[in-house]
Design an enzyme around this catalytic site. Structure first.
Site, PDB file in Angstrom:
ATOM      1  N   SER A 242      41.934  43.266  44.515  1.00  0.00           N
ATOM      2  CA  SER A 242      40.579  43.385  43.995  1.00  0.00           C
ATOM      3  C   SER A 242      40.637  43.261  42.482  1.00  0.00           C
ATOM      4  O   SER A 242      41.706  43.021  41.911  1.00  0.00           O
ATOM      5  CB  SER A 242      39.984  44.742  44.379  1.00  0.00           C
ATOM      6  N   LYS A 243      39.485  43.476  41.882  1.00  0.00           N
ATOM      7  CA  LYS A 243      39.424  43.305  40.430  1.00  0.00           C
ATOM      8  C   LYS A 243      40.287  44.328  39.699  1.00  0.00           C
ATOM      9  O   LYS A 243      40.624  44.141  38.550  1.00  0.00           O
ATOM     10  CB  LYS A 243      37.978  43.341  39.991  1.00  0.00           C
ATOM     11  N   ARG A 244      40.651  45.392  40.398  1.00  0.00           N
ATOM     12  CA  ARG A 244      41.573  46.356  39.792  1.00  0.00           C
ATOM     13  C   ARG A 244      42.904  45.708  39.456  1.00  0.00           C
ATOM     14  O   ARG A 244      43.566  46.080  38.496  1.00  0.00           O
ATOM     15  CB  ARG A 244      41.838  47.520  40.765  1.00  0.00           C
TER      16      ARG A 244
END
Ligand code: GLU
Length: 304
Positions: A242-244
């Site tokens: 994910s964007k993490r």
């Protein structure tokens, strides 16, 4: 045959998104169909300025092109409002005056799919006109689809036969939020139908949304597309990519000097379409692609 990629411009394209786009694109190109690009930018506070342009550029960099679009959901509001008005006037949808916290308190059922919070217990389902008029004085309503009990059986192109009980897991679900923003479920169905999408390929984080969308196709009298949900990519820490995992964005790789051929090779390797030492172009992968041969489990992508 028409397929699509529908990114949300809430950040740069990460490798999981790029991998889904590659699969959707390969399926369309292998069938000689048309590929549609649609930017899902309804959630304005989450929209990052410049992200749309960067996503489109990153797709091109990987060699993925499109025949139609980019469409922008923020420019298509009238279509969503029109569909909601039709459902309301047919009694298939109703206004709900509950806040999220009230739904939470009233719901005794275990949590449904995480994106939709607890199951809606039907609080405003049977309000009469006078009661609704009274509540409207102090609150703006959301709109929910009336979901009848029953299991919805459908077939996924990757996962096979599925059965979902939307009434038990989610209940009457939101079509338009109280702030007037159409919900993802509604917008995606209106758009996929309007854009004549015959085959939806997307990440399997949306597997639990599909039954809701099928109910909406039925309610709107629209023909549903075929669905295939691509197993997720996990980051090196084992969590869903994910964007993490900011350092595995396509843009970051580009800036680090990774070649498009190398990035594409890594994606194609996780799809079983090439070996790590090969450097095929996106076009060269078309002949190797078959939806049925996609890996059915999630894969871990280590930093490139
Ligand atoms: N916009 C959604 C996302 O980026 C995808 C919607 C879909 O493919 O149905 O997660």
């Amino acid at each position: 045959m028409r397929g699509r990629f529908a990114p949300s411009p809430s950040g740069d394209l990460h490798l999981g998104g790029a991998r889904t786009a590659l699969v959707a694109w390969l399926q369309v190109r292998a069938a000689g169909g048309a590929f549609v690009l649609r930017v899902e930018d309804l959630d304005q506070p989450r929209t990052v300025p410049g992200a749309e342009a960067r996503i489109l550029e990153d797709l091109r960099w990987l060699g993925l092109d499109w025949d139609d679009g980019p469409y922008r959901q923020s420019e298509r509001m009238a279509r969503y409002d029109d569909a909601i008005a039709r459902l309301l006037s047919a009694g298939q949808a109703f206004e709900c005056f509950c806040s999220r916290a009230e739904v939470q308190r009233a719901s005794r059922a275990p949590h449904g799919p995480a994106d939709d919070g607890p199951r809606y217990p039907g609080t405003c389902r049977d309000l009469d006109r006078a009661q609704a008029d009274e509540r409207r004085r102090t609150r703006s309503p959301s709109v929910r689809l009336r979901v009848e009990p029953g299991v919805r059986v459908w077939t996924d192109g990757v996962h096979g036969e599925r059965s979902d009980d939307v009434a038990a897991a989610v209940g009457d679900f939101v079509l338009r939020r109280a702030d007037g923003i159409p919900a993802y479920q509604l917008a995606v169905v209106v758009d996929d139908a309007a854009m004549h999408i015959s085959d939806v390929v997307r990440g399997d984080d949306l597997l639990s949304s599909t039954a809701r969308q099928l109910l909406l196709y039925d309610a709107l009298g629209l023909a549903a597309p075929r669905f295939a949900h691509v197993p997720l990519v996990l980051g090196p820490d084992g969590a869903r990519l994910s964007k993490r995992h900011g350092d595995i964005g396509v843009r970051v790789l580009r800036d680090r000097g990774t070649s498009a051929g190398h990035a594409l090779s890594r994606l194609a390797t996780t799809l079983g379409l090439c070996t790590p030492d090969e450097r095929p172009t996106a076009r060269e992968l078309i002949a190797r692609f078959s939806l049925g041969a996609l890996p059915k489990r999630s894969t871990t992508l280590h930093v490139l």
